[in-house]
Design a protein around this motif. Structure first.
Motif, short mmCIF file in Angstrom:
data_model
loop_
_atom_site.label_atom_id
_atom_site.label_comp_id
_atom_site.label_asym_id
_atom_site.label_seq_id
_atom_site.Cartn_x
_atom_site.Cartn_y
_atom_site.Cartn_z
N GLU A 82 -20.97 -11.28 5.43
CA GLU A 82 -20.37 -10.01 5.01
C GLU A 82 -19.80 -10.12 3.60
O GLU A 82 -19.83 -9.14 2.84
N HIS A 83 -19.29 -11.27 3.25
CA HIS A 83 -18.76 -11.51 1.91
C HIS A 83 -19.87 -11.29 0.87
O HIS A 83 -19.69 -10.58 -0.13
N VAL A 84 -21.02 -11.91 1.11
CA VAL A 84 -22.14 -11.78 0.20
C VAL A 84 -22.64 -10.34 0.15
O VAL A 84 -22.89 -9.79 -0.94
N LYS A 85 -22.78 -9.71 1.29
CA LYS A 85 -23.28 -8.33 1.33
C LYS A 85 -22.38 -7.38 0.55
O LYS A 85 -22.87 -6.49 -0.16
N ARG A 86 -21.09 -7.56 0.67
CA ARG A 86 -20.16 -6.69 -0.06
C ARG A 86 -20.34 -6.84 -1.57
O ARG A 86 -20.41 -5.85 -2.30
N LEU A 87 -20.45 -8.09 -2.03
CA LEU A 87 -20.56 -8.32 -3.46
C LEU A 87 -21.92 -7.93 -4.04
O LEU A 87 -22.03 -7.64 -5.23
N LEU A 88 -22.94 -7.91 -3.20
CA LEU A 88 -24.28 -7.55 -3.68
C LEU A 88 -24.59 -6.06 -3.53
O LEU A 88 -25.66 -5.61 -3.97
N LYS A 89 -23.70 -5.31 -2.97
CA LYS A 89 -23.95 -3.88 -2.78
C LYS A 89 -24.25 -3.21 -4.13
O LYS A 89 -23.49 -3.33 -5.08
N GLY A 90 -25.41 -2.55 -4.19
CA GLY A 90 -25.82 -1.88 -5.42
C GLY A 90 -26.50 -2.77 -6.43
O GLY A 90 -26.90 -2.31 -7.50
N LYS A 91 -26.65 -4.05 -6.12
CA LYS A 91 -27.28 -4.99 -7.05
C LYS A 91 -28.64 -5.42 -6.50
O LYS A 91 -28.86 -5.40 -5.29
N LYS A 92 -29.54 -5.84 -7.40
CA LYS A 92 -30.89 -6.24 -7.01
C LYS A 92 -31.28 -7.56 -7.68
O LYS A 92 -32.05 -7.58 -8.63
N PRO A 93 -30.77 -8.66 -7.17
CA PRO A 93 -31.13 -9.97 -7.75
C PRO A 93 -32.60 -10.28 -7.53
O PRO A 93 -33.22 -9.83 -6.55
N THR A 94 -33.17 -11.08 -8.42
CA THR A 94 -34.58 -11.48 -8.29
C THR A 94 -34.72 -12.95 -7.95
O THR A 94 -35.83 -13.48 -7.97
N MET A 95 -33.61 -13.60 -7.64
CA MET A 95 -33.61 -14.97 -7.16
C MET A 95 -32.95 -15.00 -5.78
O MET A 95 -32.33 -14.01 -5.37
N PRO A 96 -33.05 -16.11 -5.05
CA PRO A 96 -32.55 -16.15 -3.68
C PRO A 96 -31.03 -16.03 -3.55
O PRO A 96 -30.29 -16.13 -4.53
N ILE A 97 -30.61 -15.84 -2.29
CA ILE A 97 -29.20 -15.78 -1.91
C ILE A 97 -28.90 -17.06 -1.13
O ILE A 97 -29.41 -17.24 -0.02
N ALA A 98 -28.09 -17.94 -1.72
CA ALA A 98 -27.93 -19.28 -1.17
C ALA A 98 -26.56 -19.50 -0.55
O ALA A 98 -25.54 -19.01 -1.04
N LEU A 99 -26.57 -20.29 0.53
CA LEU A 99 -25.34 -20.80 1.12
C LEU A 99 -25.15 -22.22 0.61
O LEU A 99 -26.03 -23.06 0.76
N ASP A 100 -23.98 -22.49 0.04
CA ASP A 100 -23.67 -23.80 -0.53
C ASP A 100 -22.94 -24.64 0.52
O ASP A 100 -21.77 -24.41 0.81
N VAL A 101 -23.65 -25.60 1.10
CA VAL A 101 -23.10 -26.46 2.14
C VAL A 101 -22.97 -27.86 1.58
O VAL A 101 -23.94 -28.61 1.51
N GLU A 102 -21.76 -28.22 1.18
CA GLU A 102 -21.58 -29.53 0.54
C GLU A 102 -20.23 -30.18 0.79
O GLU A 102 -20.04 -31.36 0.48
N ASP A 103 -19.27 -29.45 1.35
CA ASP A 103 -17.91 -29.99 1.45
C ASP A 103 -17.74 -30.87 2.68
O ASP A 103 -17.18 -30.47 3.71
N THR A 104 -18.23 -32.10 2.57
CA THR A 104 -18.21 -33.05 3.68
C THR A 104 -16.81 -33.25 4.24
O THR A 104 -16.61 -33.24 5.47
N ALA A 105 -15.84 -33.44 3.37
CA ALA A 105 -14.47 -33.70 3.83
C ALA A 105 -13.91 -32.53 4.64
O ALA A 105 -13.23 -32.73 5.66
N TRP A 106 -14.22 -31.33 4.21
CA TRP A 106 -13.77 -30.12 4.94
C TRP A 106 -14.37 -30.07 6.33
O TRP A 106 -13.69 -29.81 7.32
N TYR A 107 -15.68 -30.33 6.42
CA TYR A 107 -16.36 -30.28 7.71
C TYR A 107 -15.85 -31.38 8.64
O TYR A 107 -15.66 -31.17 9.84
N GLN A 108 -15.62 -32.55 8.09
CA GLN A 108 -15.09 -33.65 8.90
C GLN A 108 -13.70 -33.32 9.42
O GLN A 108 -13.38 -33.57 10.59
N LYS A 109 -12.88 -32.74 8.57
CA LYS A 109 -11.51 -32.38 8.95
C LYS A 109 -11.50 -31.39 10.10
O LYS A 109 -10.61 -31.43 10.97
N HIS A 110 -12.49 -30.49 10.13
CA HIS A 110 -12.51 -29.44 11.14
C HIS A 110 -13.49 -29.73 12.28
O HIS A 110 -13.80 -28.84 13.09
N GLY A 111 -14.00 -30.95 12.32
CA GLY A 111 -14.81 -31.37 13.45
C GLY A 111 -16.18 -30.73 13.57
O GLY A 111 -16.74 -30.68 14.66
#
Length: 309
Positions: A82-111
């Motif tokens: 929903e965060h991405v959809k709100r910010l892209l409303k009315g916009k037409k990008p020509t490249m992909p929409i990516a999820l950035d999954v990299e915060d190992t420490a955060w994921y470990q902390k939250h199991g």
């Protein structure tokens, strides 16, 4: 102009009031823009997102977005959609929409740094973005792909590999982009004059054509002209990896390139499938013998150099 083999950058608020004109003039053709982080909370929008989009469009640079993920469960992942959809409303990008999954420490902390939990989070985002009509992508590292995500999730979208190295360790057909350098860059300078240190990427697919013709990201289907494969070509640059039947990369677009070149020079009648099997190995050794190279079947720098002559 096709983006196959083109270089680009990815940027965020951390790059400040970036001069994208200097980025473009330096030979970087597209830009991936951080739109924010985490759940759909306005204070978590990237402070430079709107400005960066305006700059890219003014310069005619293809652009896409990425959201830095903090989701620890599927509910939070849906909020990131929903965060991405709100910010892209009315916009037409020509490249992909990516999820950035990299915060190992955060994921470990939250199991949730395990194959089951992380796969569910990524799948929720990818499917949510697809359902909204956008072209999804996953930005992550090689070890996340290998050890922390299920094959069906990895194969469900294009991959934007984060690996600051001389060549990408992931080389399957859904490799769409490779972030080959940032603060550390083993291929070229880590900066651009007048811009500073910046993340640099290489593109493996002609996304503007694919996205427009596919009717993604708000574009009318077929609006890209030609075919979704338009612009696919053999491309070679200094970052070409070592290839071989065993011990090195043995699948992907670079292998297809070798197969095409060997066929064109009559060193084989290979199936151009991107798989470095026995037939490709034999053809490489035959070619190496003709050039008085070590007949080891490894497509390294010397074999690449002779192939490209």
């Amino acid at each position: 102009m096709s983006l196959v083999g083109a270089k680009g950058v990815d940027i965020s608020y951390a790059n400040g009031n970036i001069n994208l004109s200097k980025v473009k003039d330096a030979g970087y053709s597209y830009v991936m823009i951080r739109c924010g982080y985490g759940s759909d909370i306005r204070s978590q929008d990237d402070a430079q997102f709107e400005s960066n989009v305006s700059k890219a469009e003014a310069l005619g640079m293809p652009w896409g977005v990425y959201l830095y993920s903090y989701a620890t469960n599927v509910s939070e992942a849906q909020s990131e959609v929903e965060h991405v959809k709100r910010l892209l409303k009315g916009k037409k990008p020509t490249m992909p929409i990516a999820l950035d999954v990299e915060d190992t420490a955060w994921y470990q902390k939250h199991g949730c740094y395990n194959r089951s939990a992380l796969s569910a989070i990524v799948s929720t985002f990818i499917q949510g973005i697809k359902s909204a009509g956008y072209y999804p992508m996953l930005y992550t590292g090689y070890y996340e792909i290998r050890d922390y995500l299920t094959a069906d999730v990895v194969n469900s979208c294009d991959i934007w590999l984060a690996e600051w190295s001389r060549y990408p360790d992931y080389a399957k057909d859904n490799l769409g982009m490779w972030q080959y350098g940032g603060e550390t860059n083993l291929i070229e300078s880590n900066s651009i004059p007048g811009v500073g240190v910046i993340d640099k990427d290489k593109c493996y697919k002609d996304y503007p054509t694919i996205i427009k013709n596919g009717g993604f990201n708000g574009w009318a289907k077929g609006s890209g002209g030609g075919s979704s494969e338009e612009g696919r070509k053999i491309y070679i640059d200094i970052s070409m990896p070592y290839l071989a039947k065993t011990g090195y990369i043995n699948t992907g677009e670079e292998v297809k390139t070798v197969q095409l070149l060997l066929n064109a020079m009559k060193y084989g009648n290979l199936t151009v499938d991107g798989f470095f099997g026995s037939a490709t190995d034999e053809a490489v050794k035959k070619f190496q013998k003709s050039r008085k190279l070590d007949q080891d079947g490894i497509v390294g720098k010397d074999t690449w150099r002779f192939l490209l002559k």
